[in-house]
Scaffold this motif. Structure first.
Motif, PDB file in Angstrom:
ATOM      1  N   LEU A  58       0.945  -1.172   0.081  1.00 48.23           N
ATOM      2  CA  LEU A  58      -0.223   0.068  -0.029  1.00 48.23           C
ATOM      3  C   LEU A  58       0.995   1.307   0.028  1.00 48.23           C
ATOM      4  CD1 LEU A  58      -2.588  -1.324   2.713  1.00 48.23           C
ATOM      5  CD2 LEU A  58      -2.892  -1.220   0.292  1.00 48.23           C
ATOM      6  N   ARG A  78       3.873  -0.993 -10.878  1.00 47.64           N
ATOM      7  CA  ARG A  78       2.515  -0.474 -10.560  1.00 47.64           C
ATOM      8  C   ARG A  78       1.553  -1.247 -11.043  1.00 47.64           C
ATOM      9  NH1 ARG A  78      -1.502   2.447 -11.312  1.00 47.64           N
ATOM     10  NH2 ARG A  78      -2.399   3.863  -9.732  1.00 47.64           N
ATOM     11  N   ALA A  82      -1.906  -4.690  -8.225  1.00 52.73           N
ATOM     12  CA  ALA A  82      -3.148  -5.321  -7.914  1.00 52.73           C
ATOM     13  C   ALA A  82      -3.259  -6.705  -7.935  1.00 52.73           C
ATOM     14  CB  ALA A  82      -4.238  -4.719  -8.887  1.00 52.73           C
ATOM     15  N   ALA A  83      -2.515  -7.431  -8.811  1.00 51.15           N
ATOM     16  CA  ALA A  83      -2.543  -8.835  -8.766  1.00 51.15           C
ATOM     17  C   ALA A  83      -1.820  -9.439  -7.584  1.00 51.15           C
ATOM     18  CB  ALA A  83      -1.879  -9.369 -10.061  1.00 51.15           C
ATOM     19  N   ARG A  85      -1.748  -7.723  -4.586  1.00 50.25           N
ATOM     20  CA  ARG A  85      -2.768  -7.678  -3.481  1.00 50.25           C
ATOM     21  C   ARG A  85      -3.668  -8.846  -3.343  1.00 50.25           C
ATOM     22  NH1 ARG A  85      -3.669  -1.338  -4.130  1.00 50.25           N
ATOM     23  NH2 ARG A  85      -1.530  -0.793  -3.531  1.00 50.25           N
ATOM     24  N   GLN A  86      -4.171  -9.247  -4.627  1.00 50.98           N
ATOM     25  CA  GLN A  86      -5.140 -10.471  -4.586  1.00 50.98           C
ATOM     26  C   GLN A  86      -4.577 -11.538  -3.970  1.00 50.98           C
ATOM     27  OE1 GLN A  86      -6.221 -11.119  -8.930  1.00 50.98           O
ATOM     28  NE2 GLN A  86      -7.073  -8.901  -9.208  1.00 50.98           N
ATOM     29  N   MET A 109     -16.548  -9.868  -2.951  1.00 56.20           N
ATOM     30  CA  MET A 109     -15.884  -9.080  -3.830  1.00 56.20           C
ATOM     31  C   MET A 109     -14.511  -9.535  -4.233  1.00 56.20           C
ATOM     32  SD  MET A 109     -15.495  -5.070  -3.167  1.00 56.20           S
ATOM     33  CE  MET A 109     -17.000  -4.773  -2.201  1.00 56.20           C
ATOM     34  N   PRO A 110     -13.477 -10.203  -3.401  1.00 54.94           N
ATOM     35  CA  PRO A 110     -12.330 -10.724  -4.011  1.00 54.94           C
ATOM     36  C   PRO A 110     -12.356 -11.617  -5.153  1.00 54.94           C
ATOM     37  CG  PRO A 110     -12.100 -10.519  -1.634  1.00 54.94           C
ATOM     38  CD  PRO A 110     -13.706 -10.320  -1.997  1.00 54.94           C
ATOM     39  N   VAL A 112     -15.146 -12.123  -7.312  1.00 55.47           N
ATOM     40  CA  VAL A 112     -15.700 -11.312  -8.274  1.00 55.47           C
ATOM     41  C   VAL A 112     -14.668 -10.632  -9.266  1.00 55.47           C
ATOM     42  CG1 VAL A 112     -17.175  -9.386  -8.984  1.00 55.47           C
ATOM     43  CG2 VAL A 112     -17.968 -10.729  -7.429  1.00 55.47           C
ATOM     44  N   ILE A 113     -13.799  -9.998  -8.317  1.00 57.01           N
ATOM     45  CA  ILE A 113     -12.517  -9.318  -8.799  1.00 57.01           C
ATOM     46  C   ILE A 113     -11.493 -10.473  -9.797  1.00 57.01           C
ATOM     47  CG2 ILE A 113     -10.205  -8.158  -8.571  1.00 57.01           C
ATOM     48  CD1 ILE A 113     -11.809  -6.917  -6.030  1.00 57.01           C
ATOM     49  N   ARG A 114     -11.632 -11.422  -9.128  1.00 58.40           N
ATOM     50  CA  ARG A 114     -10.970 -12.590  -9.908  1.00 58.40           C
ATOM     51  C   ARG A 114     -11.441 -13.206 -10.948  1.00 58.40           C
ATOM     52  NH1 ARG A 114      -9.324 -12.015  -4.835  1.00 58.40           N
ATOM     53  NH2 ARG A 114      -7.313 -12.584  -4.106  1.00 58.40           N
ATOM     54  N   GLY A 115     -12.888 -12.983 -11.074  1.00 55.23           N
ATOM     55  CA  GLY A 115     -13.736 -13.490 -12.197  1.00 55.23           C
ATOM     56  C   GLY A 115     -14.038 -14.919 -12.065  1.00 55.23           C
TER      57      GLY A 115
ATOM     58  N   ARG B   9     -11.552 -20.904 -12.837  1.00 59.07           N
ATOM     59  CA  ARG B   9     -12.004 -19.703 -13.620  1.00 59.07           C
ATOM     60  C   ARG B   9     -12.358 -19.749 -14.837  1.00 59.07           C
ATOM     61  NH1 ARG B   9      -8.355 -14.347 -12.560  1.00 59.07           N
ATOM     62  NH2 ARG B   9      -6.794 -15.651 -13.364  1.00 59.07           N
ATOM     63  N   ARG B  15     -14.573 -14.304 -18.931  1.00 54.32           N
ATOM     64  CA  ARG B  15     -14.264 -13.562 -17.877  1.00 54.32           C
ATOM     65  C   ARG B  15     -14.464 -12.055 -18.274  1.00 54.32           C
ATOM     66  NH1 ARG B  15      -9.563 -16.537 -16.582  1.00 54.32           N
ATOM     67  NH2 ARG B  15      -8.359 -14.877 -16.917  1.00 54.32           N
ATOM     68  N   ILE B 224      -8.235  -4.732  -1.727  1.00 57.05           N
ATOM     69  CA  ILE B 224      -8.514  -6.161  -1.719  1.00 57.05           C
ATOM     70  C   ILE B 224      -7.920  -6.533  -3.233  1.00 57.05           C
ATOM     71  CG2 ILE B 224     -10.117  -6.254  -0.120  1.00 57.05           C
ATOM     72  CD1 ILE B 224     -12.263  -6.373  -2.267  1.00 57.05           C
ATOM     73  N   GLY B 225      -7.406  -5.525  -4.008  1.00 55.44           N
ATOM     74  CA  GLY B 225      -6.864  -6.030  -5.172  1.00 55.44           C
ATOM     75  C   GLY B 225      -7.287  -5.922  -6.558  1.00 55.44           C
ATOM     76  N   PHE B 230     -10.818  -2.547 -13.549  1.00 56.84           N
ATOM     77  CA  PHE B 230     -11.912  -3.410 -12.917  1.00 56.84           C
ATOM     78  C   PHE B 230     -12.920  -1.939 -12.193  1.00 56.84           C
ATOM     79  CE2 PHE B 230     -14.370  -5.152  -9.315  1.00 56.84           C
ATOM     80  CZ  PHE B 230     -15.066  -6.314  -9.865  1.00 56.84           C
ATOM     81  N   PRO B 314      -5.194   3.692  -1.693  1.00 57.77           N
ATOM     82  CA  PRO B 314      -3.742   3.458  -1.995  1.00 57.77           C
ATOM     83  C   PRO B 314      -3.628   3.336  -3.797  1.00 57.77           C
ATOM     84  CG  PRO B 314      -4.874   1.118  -1.580  1.00 57.77           C
ATOM     85  CD  PRO B 314      -5.784   2.490  -1.303  1.00 57.77           C
TER      86      PRO B 314
END
Lengths: 230, 315
Positions: A58, A78, A82-83, A85-86, A109-110, A112-115, B9, B15, B224-225, B230, B314
């Protein structure tokens, strides 16, 4: 993350400062082994939250080396943050839940973000809620729950994607002693199934009841030797 | 399940589709759940997009009026006095075979005098003249779609004829109308560009406020990534929906205006002996308004969301 003998977290001579407030962390050397659970302790302003922020990417350290799951966070581009933090779970003192979404959607949510497939999402969310004993509240909105329940929802969200590392920043700061102990035992249960856990807490009485290593921070430095758990 | 051979997945394309579908309907759902705010912002967009659309429709209709009148343009050829009626008839027949001529009417000197006597009220005075002072006349109607330049060419060709005394064609007003339409088209182009910039600003501001209102949610998502794309996606779709609904609203406004003006315009046209009726924007213009609205909405949202997300911690 790279599996194997590499430590989960490894830092050497880590330094960090904020503009106008001098060095917040100074020459930190610390290693957390895979599957280990440890506590970062120390008074307010000791640098616990800053250290967790650096580990969760962070924020970026000014100097030193920081490897998390084999990933060098000082050189991580950068676009890859995100990847990264997942792959970790984070729990905050303030819960950080979305009040306009139901408990189920917060925890999902986590995923859903990963699909993931919707069916898998539902199955894993219910399993995570069951693990924190909140399956009955899946359709509730966070603000209708007690503080302890909200924190358990936040923990379910942190573990639903099966992270290798769970970070928690004062997870019991807003809870009474009984609920705090319950939350700590929850972390312990996840650790027992192989999740590495690092918790920042200033509640020493609570920490010392847990059979875990304690790393004490004082004015941005490690106050006592911090050997890795066997 | 065959779709699950790759793990827990779905394949990347599924996706991608699923993420876009989710973001698309989530954005639409947010508009639906905030009807007043959505109505206000899309109404502003609709009015903004309606102005150039209405001007475009006005120019199209003025063009049609000009074209209609141009089709009705007539060239009057006054024939020299020494041209016999038979020669006049042969000339008229030759002109009728030209591709740039629609119709030719002949008026011999005797017919011209008879008409003058009948309609001028000066019959007795004319009878006192020793000779017929009126020339024979050919009234030439140019072919349909000849255009201003073609009509002018025909006029020059008639003027060069040996039997021609004089040719009359009042094209000046048509040329002025044509120049005015060209000027209006260019003005509408510039106006449309200015209003496109306004649409970008309106959508950008709407999305900026939306990002600010959902700052906490964005922070949590980042923690949370959630990757930037997204987080951005629902805002981009929000811009898209704003643009699309604004475009639809613009078309509705123009349609209502046309309905209100249809009868008075028809009444005016009929007083000039024309059967002119107002026409709508047409399929290409409808498509342009909708696509333009969507594109501007997306661009406005994209600019705003990129700028705003940089301010959310962040990183």
């Amino acid at each position: 993350m790279v599996a194997g003998a590499q430590p989960m977290i490894h830092m050497e001579q880590l330094c960090h400062s904020y503009p106008g407030s001098g060095e917040v962390l100074s020459h930190i050397d610390f290693t957390l082994q895979r599957g280990e659970m440890a506590f970062l302790t120390g008074p307010s302003g000791a640098g616990k939250s800053t250290l967790l922020k650096l580990i969760a990417c962070l924020d970026r350290a000014d100097q030193g080396q920081l490897l998390v799951g084999g990933v060098n966070l000082r050189t991580l581009p950068r676009r890859r943050v995100a990847a990264f933090r997942q792959r970790i779970g984070i729990v905050f003192q303030s819960f950080s839940l979305l009040s306009d979404r139901r408990v189920f959607d917060n925890v999902a949510m986590p995923l859903v973000i990963r699909g993931l497939y919707p069916g898998d999402i539902a199955r894993r969310v219910r399993a995570a809620l069951d693990a924190v004993d909140l399956l009955r509240a899946e359709r509730a909105f966070p603000l209708t729950l007690s503080g302890g329940e909200q924190q358990r929802v936040a923990i379910a969200r942190a573990i639903v994607a099966k992270p290798e590392l769970l970070l928690a920043d004062e997870p019991t700061g807003n809870l009474d002693p009984a609920l705090s102990a319950e939350i700590m035992h929850l972390f312990r249960r996840f650790n027992e199934v192989g999740v590495s856990v690092l918790i920042a807490s200033h509640q020493l009485d609570l920490v010392r009841r847990m059979p875990c290593r304690e790393i004490a921070l004082e004015q941005g430095r490690i106050a006592a030797p911090a050997p890795a758990s066997p | 399940m065959s779709g699950r051979r790759g793990g827990d997945r779905p394949p990347a394309h599924r996706r991608w589709l699923s993420a876009h579908g989710r973001a698309c309907f989530e954005a639409l759902g947010r508009l639906w759940r905030q009807p007043l705010a959505s109505l206000l912002s899309t109404a502003v967009l609709g009015i903004t997009l309606a102005l150039p659309t209405a001007l475009h429709v006005l120019i199209s209709n003025l063009g049609a009026v000009g074209s209609d009148w141009q089709h009705g343009a007539r060239i009057t050829v006054f024939v020299r006095d020494d041209v016999a009626d038979a020669a006049l008839g042969e000339w008229a027949a030759a002109l009728r075979s030209r591709p740039d001529v629609h119709r030719v009417e002949t008026l011999t000197r005797a017919q011209a005098l008879a008409e003058f006597k009948a309609y001028s009220g000066l019959g007795e005075a004319v009878a006192m003249l020793p000779d017929n002072p009126l020339p024979a006349t050919l009234i030439v109607t140019p072919a349909t779609g000849l255009g201003t330049a073609g009509v002018e060419d025909l006029r020059l060709a008639l003027e060069k004829q040996e039997a021609t005394e004089e040719v009359l064609l009042d094209m000046q007003w048509l040329e002025r109308l044509s120049a005015l339409l060209r000027l209006l088209e260019q003005t509408v182009g510039l106006f449309a560009l200015t209003l496109a910039a306004a649409v970008l600003v309106i959508v950008g501001n709407t999305i900026r406020l939306d990002v600010a209102a959902r700052r906490e949610e964005i922070e949590v998502m980042k923690l949370i990534g959630a990757p930037d794309r997204f987080i951005q996606r629902p805002f981009l779709y929000s811009g898209f929906w704003h643009g699309l609904i604004g475009g639809l609203l613009a078309l509705v406004l123009v349609g209502v205006a046309l309905l209100l003006l249809q009868t008075p315009v028809e009444r005016l046209a009929s007083s000039y002996g024309s059967d002119f009726t107002l026409t709508g924007p047409g399929a290409p213009a409808v498509l342009a308004v909708l696509l333009g609205g969507c594109t501007l909405g997306l661009l406005g949202a994209w600019g705003a969301v990129l700028r705003q997300l940089r301010t959310v911690e962040p990183a």
